[in-house]
Design a protein around this motif. Structure first.
Motif, mmCIF file in Angstrom:
data_model
loop_
_atom_site.group_PDB
_atom_site.id
_atom_site.type_symbol
_atom_site.label_atom_id
_atom_site.label_comp_id
_atom_site.label_asym_id
_atom_site.label_seq_id
_atom_site.Cartn_x
_atom_site.Cartn_y
_atom_site.Cartn_z
ATOM 1 N N UNK A 1 38.310 19.532 -50.335
ATOM 2 C CA UNK A 1 37.653 19.428 -49.050
ATOM 3 C C UNK A 1 37.181 17.991 -48.802
ATOM 4 N N UNK A 2 36.714 17.298 -49.829
ATOM 5 C CA UNK A 2 36.293 15.915 -49.643
ATOM 6 C C UNK A 2 37.471 15.032 -49.267
ATOM 7 N N UNK A 3 38.655 15.403 -49.763
ATOM 8 C CA UNK A 3 39.855 14.630 -49.448
ATOM 9 C C UNK A 3 40.123 14.649 -47.947
ATOM 10 N N UNK A 4 39.976 15.789 -47.300
ATOM 11 C CA UNK A 4 40.206 15.898 -45.860
ATOM 12 C C UNK A 4 39.179 15.095 -45.068
ATOM 13 N N UNK A 5 37.944 15.105 -45.514
ATOM 14 C CA UNK A 5 36.913 14.339 -44.814
ATOM 15 C C UNK A 5 37.189 12.846 -44.938
ATOM 16 N N UNK A 6 37.601 12.416 -46.120
ATOM 17 C CA UNK A 6 37.915 10.999 -46.324
ATOM 18 C C UNK A 6 39.105 10.588 -45.464
ATOM 19 N N UNK A 7 40.141 11.421 -45.422
ATOM 20 C CA UNK A 7 41.318 11.124 -44.600
ATOM 21 C C UNK A 7 40.939 11.079 -43.125
ATOM 22 N N UNK A 8 40.111 12.022 -42.678
ATOM 23 C CA UNK A 8 39.696 12.062 -41.279
ATOM 24 C C UNK A 8 38.900 10.814 -40.906
ATOM 25 N N UNK A 16 39.800 2.972 -34.507
ATOM 26 C CA UNK A 16 38.816 2.073 -33.905
ATOM 27 C C UNK A 16 39.232 0.615 -34.091
ATOM 28 N N UNK A 17 39.806 0.295 -35.236
ATOM 29 C CA UNK A 17 40.316 -1.054 -35.463
ATOM 30 C C UNK A 17 41.436 -1.393 -34.499
ATOM 31 N N UNK A 18 42.316 -0.455 -34.248
ATOM 32 C CA UNK A 18 43.410 -0.675 -33.288
ATOM 33 C C UNK A 18 42.856 -0.905 -31.882
ATOM 34 N N UNK A 45 43.938 10.977 -32.143
ATOM 35 C CA UNK A 45 44.245 12.393 -31.921
ATOM 36 C C UNK A 45 44.449 13.134 -33.244
ATOM 37 N N UNK A 46 45.141 12.517 -34.176
ATOM 38 C CA UNK A 46 45.333 13.151 -35.481
ATOM 39 C C UNK A 46 43.988 13.321 -36.181
ATOM 40 N N UNK A 47 43.148 12.286 -36.119
ATOM 41 C CA UNK A 47 41.835 12.357 -36.753
ATOM 42 C C UNK A 47 40.921 13.390 -36.128
ATOM 43 N N UNK A 49 41.887 16.190 -34.419
ATOM 44 C CA UNK A 49 42.408 17.546 -34.529
ATOM 45 C C UNK A 49 42.707 17.983 -35.951
ATOM 46 N N UNK A 50 42.467 17.137 -36.930
ATOM 47 C CA UNK A 50 42.647 17.513 -38.325
ATOM 48 C C UNK A 50 41.507 18.449 -38.725
ATOM 49 N N UNK A 51 41.827 19.665 -39.141
ATOM 50 C CA UNK A 51 40.743 20.613 -39.457
ATOM 51 C C UNK A 51 40.023 20.245 -40.750
ATOM 52 N N UNK A 52 38.730 20.591 -40.812
ATOM 53 C CA UNK A 52 37.961 20.383 -42.034
ATOM 54 C C UNK A 52 38.272 21.428 -43.078
ATOM 55 N N UNK A 53 38.467 22.666 -42.642
ATOM 56 C CA UNK A 53 38.707 23.777 -43.577
ATOM 57 C C UNK A 53 40.092 24.339 -43.372
ATOM 58 N N UNK A 54 40.528 25.129 -44.337
ATOM 59 C CA UNK A 54 41.806 25.820 -44.217
ATOM 60 C C UNK A 54 41.688 27.023 -43.347
#
Length: 54
Positions: A1-8, A16-18, A45-47, A49-54
């Motif tokens: 779960x921490x992996x998804x938060x880090x990726x998001x 934001x950099x772009x 958009x990917x960030x 709409x990426x869900x936190x949970x399965x």
């Protein structure tokens, strides 16, 4: 779960950099660098709409 938060968070920070590059190019040179704009929109958009949970 921490992996998804880090990726998001990473995707949101890169988008934001772009958008910052687009702002700088538009304010200094009066044109928009479209690849950065498209990449920022796509990563945002990917960030969002990426869900936190399965």
């Amino acid at each position: 779960m921490k992996f998804r938060i880090i990726i998001k968070l990473l995707l949101l920070l890169i988008s934001l950099g772009c958008f910052y590059v687009v702002y700088l190019m538009h304010s200094k040179l009066s044109f928009i660098d479209t690849p950065y704009l498209y990449a920022g929109i796509l990563l945002l958009l990917i960030g969002l709409f990426l869900p936190f949970k399965k």
